[in-house]
Design a protein around this motif. Sequence first.
Motif, PDB file in Angstrom:
ATOM      1  N   ILE A   7       0.862  -1.178   0.000  1.00  0.00           N
ATOM      2  CA  ILE A   7       0.000   0.000   0.000  1.00  0.00           C
ATOM      3  C   ILE A   7       0.897   1.227   0.000  1.00  0.00           C
ATOM      4  O   ILE A   7       1.752   1.373   0.873  1.00  0.00           O
ATOM      5  N   ASP A   8       0.720   2.098  -0.976  1.00  0.00           N
ATOM      6  CA  ASP A   8       1.554   3.277  -1.111  1.00  0.00           C
ATOM      7  C   ASP A   8       0.957   4.531  -0.483  1.00  0.00           C
ATOM      8  O   ASP A   8       1.629   5.555  -0.397  1.00  0.00           O
ATOM      9  N   ALA A   9      -0.284   4.480  -0.052  1.00  0.00           N
ATOM     10  CA  ALA A   9      -0.934   5.654   0.520  1.00  0.00           C
ATOM     11  C   ALA A   9      -0.206   6.097   1.783  1.00  0.00           C
ATOM     12  O   ALA A   9       0.298   5.278   2.550  1.00  0.00           O
ATOM     13  N   THR A  10      -0.161   7.400   1.988  1.00  0.00           N
ATOM     14  CA  THR A  10       0.494   7.950   3.167  1.00  0.00           C
ATOM     15  C   THR A  10      -0.482   8.726   4.051  1.00  0.00           C
ATOM     16  O   THR A  10      -0.063   9.426   4.979  1.00  0.00           O
ATOM     17  N   GLY A  11      -1.751   8.623   3.748  1.00  0.00           N
ATOM     18  CA  GLY A  11      -2.742   9.330   4.536  1.00  0.00           C
ATOM     19  C   GLY A  11      -4.087   8.635   4.447  1.00  0.00           C
ATOM     20  O   GLY A  11      -4.228   7.619   3.758  1.00  0.00           O
ATOM     21  N   PRO A  12      -5.086   9.186   5.137  1.00  0.00           N
ATOM     22  CA  PRO A  12      -6.402   8.552   5.175  1.00  0.00           C
ATOM     23  C   PRO A  12      -7.233   8.846   3.928  1.00  0.00           C
ATOM     24  O   PRO A  12      -6.915   9.737   3.140  1.00  0.00           O
ATOM     25  N   PHE A  13      -8.296   8.080   3.769  1.00  0.00           N
ATOM     26  CA  PHE A  13      -9.293   8.350   2.744  1.00  0.00           C
ATOM     27  C   PHE A  13     -10.421   9.130   3.401  1.00  0.00           C
ATOM     28  O   PHE A  13     -10.852   8.795   4.499  1.00  0.00           O
ATOM     29  N   ALA A  30     -25.807   0.718   2.721  1.00  0.00           N
ATOM     30  CA  ALA A  30     -24.556   0.200   3.287  1.00  0.00           C
ATOM     31  C   ALA A  30     -23.388   0.485   2.358  1.00  0.00           C
ATOM     32  O   ALA A  30     -23.532   0.505   1.129  1.00  0.00           O
ATOM     33  N   ILE A  31     -22.230   0.726   2.966  1.00  0.00           N
ATOM     34  CA  ILE A  31     -20.980   0.889   2.237  1.00  0.00           C
ATOM     35  C   ILE A  31     -20.051  -0.221   2.714  1.00  0.00           C
ATOM     36  O   ILE A  31     -19.877  -0.423   3.912  1.00  0.00           O
ATOM     37  N   TRP A  32     -19.470  -0.934   1.792  1.00  0.00           N
ATOM     38  CA  TRP A  32     -18.568  -2.029   2.142  1.00  0.00           C
ATOM     39  C   TRP A  32     -17.129  -1.537   2.042  1.00  0.00           C
ATOM     40  O   TRP A  32     -16.679  -1.128   0.983  1.00  0.00           O
ATOM     41  N   ILE A  33     -16.411  -1.564   3.177  1.00  0.00           N
ATOM     42  CA  ILE A  33     -15.016  -1.142   3.243  1.00  0.00           C
ATOM     43  C   ILE A  33     -14.130  -2.384   3.169  1.00  0.00           C
ATOM     44  O   ILE A  33     -14.364  -3.365   3.882  1.00  0.00           O
ATOM     45  N   CYS A  34     -13.103  -2.312   2.334  1.00  0.00           N
ATOM     46  CA  CYS A  34     -12.209  -3.460   2.148  1.00  0.00           C
ATOM     47  C   CYS A  34     -11.450  -3.757   3.437  1.00  0.00           C
ATOM     48  O   CYS A  34     -10.865  -2.865   4.045  1.00  0.00           O
ATOM     49  N   ALA A  35     -11.440  -4.999   3.823  1.00  0.00           N
ATOM     50  CA  ALA A  35     -10.662  -5.449   4.973  1.00  0.00           C
ATOM     51  C   ALA A  35      -9.583  -6.446   4.563  1.00  0.00           C
ATOM     52  O   ALA A  35      -8.717  -6.767   5.373  1.00  0.00           O
ATOM     53  N   CYS A  36      -9.627  -6.914   3.337  1.00  0.00           N
ATOM     54  CA  CYS A  36      -8.641  -7.915   2.903  1.00  0.00           C
ATOM     55  C   CYS A  36      -7.379  -7.264   2.346  1.00  0.00           C
ATOM     56  O   CYS A  36      -6.336  -7.894   2.289  1.00  0.00           O
ATOM     57  N   GLY A  37      -7.456  -6.006   1.897  1.00  0.00           N
ATOM     58  CA  GLY A  37      -6.309  -5.307   1.345  1.00  0.00           C
ATOM     59  C   GLY A  37      -6.114  -5.485  -0.143  1.00  0.00           C
ATOM     60  O   GLY A  37      -5.184  -4.930  -0.711  1.00  0.00           O
ATOM     61  N   LEU A  38      -6.941  -6.235  -0.807  1.00  0.00           N
ATOM     62  CA  LEU A  38      -6.743  -6.516  -2.228  1.00  0.00           C
ATOM     63  C   LEU A  38      -7.531  -5.619  -3.174  1.00  0.00           C
ATOM     64  O   LEU A  38      -7.303  -5.639  -4.376  1.00  0.00           O
ATOM     65  N   THR A  39      -8.436  -4.817  -2.663  1.00  0.00           N
ATOM     66  CA  THR A  39      -9.256  -3.992  -3.548  1.00  0.00           C
ATOM     67  C   THR A  39      -8.419  -3.021  -4.375  1.00  0.00           C
ATOM     68  O   THR A  39      -7.351  -2.586  -3.943  1.00  0.00           O
ATOM     69  N   ARG A  40      -8.910  -2.699  -5.527  1.00  0.00           N
ATOM     70  CA  ARG A  40      -8.268  -1.675  -6.365  1.00  0.00           C
ATOM     71  C   ARG A  40      -9.051  -0.371  -6.302  1.00  0.00           C
ATOM     72  O   ARG A  40      -8.766   0.562  -7.061  1.00  0.00           O
TER      73      ARG A  40
END
Length: 77
Positions: A7-13, A30-40
């Motif tokens: 993950i290259d992000a350096t801050g929050p979404f 509902a909003i589904w937030i990625c917990a696996c880390g694989l989302t693009r």
Amino acid sequence: MPRIIRIDATGPFKIEPEKFPRDEQGNLKAIWICACGLTRTFPYCDKSHKVCAAGEKPGVLYTYDPATGQVVDQRSI
Ligand code: FES
């Protein structure tokens, strides 16, 4: 099962409340937030988790290619 995710992000979404999806009556959906880390589509789930949910085995550490979402290495732990 553990996995290594680059993950290259350096801050929050930031998710603006006015951009939350709503149904026909204006109720929040509902909003589904990625917990696996694989989302693009961070931070949202894009169903990429199906790869790890279906194919990962206990006791194995998986490394995924961030561009393809494919396993590039797996080691016993
Ligand atoms: S939980 Fe990560 S893509 Fe769905």
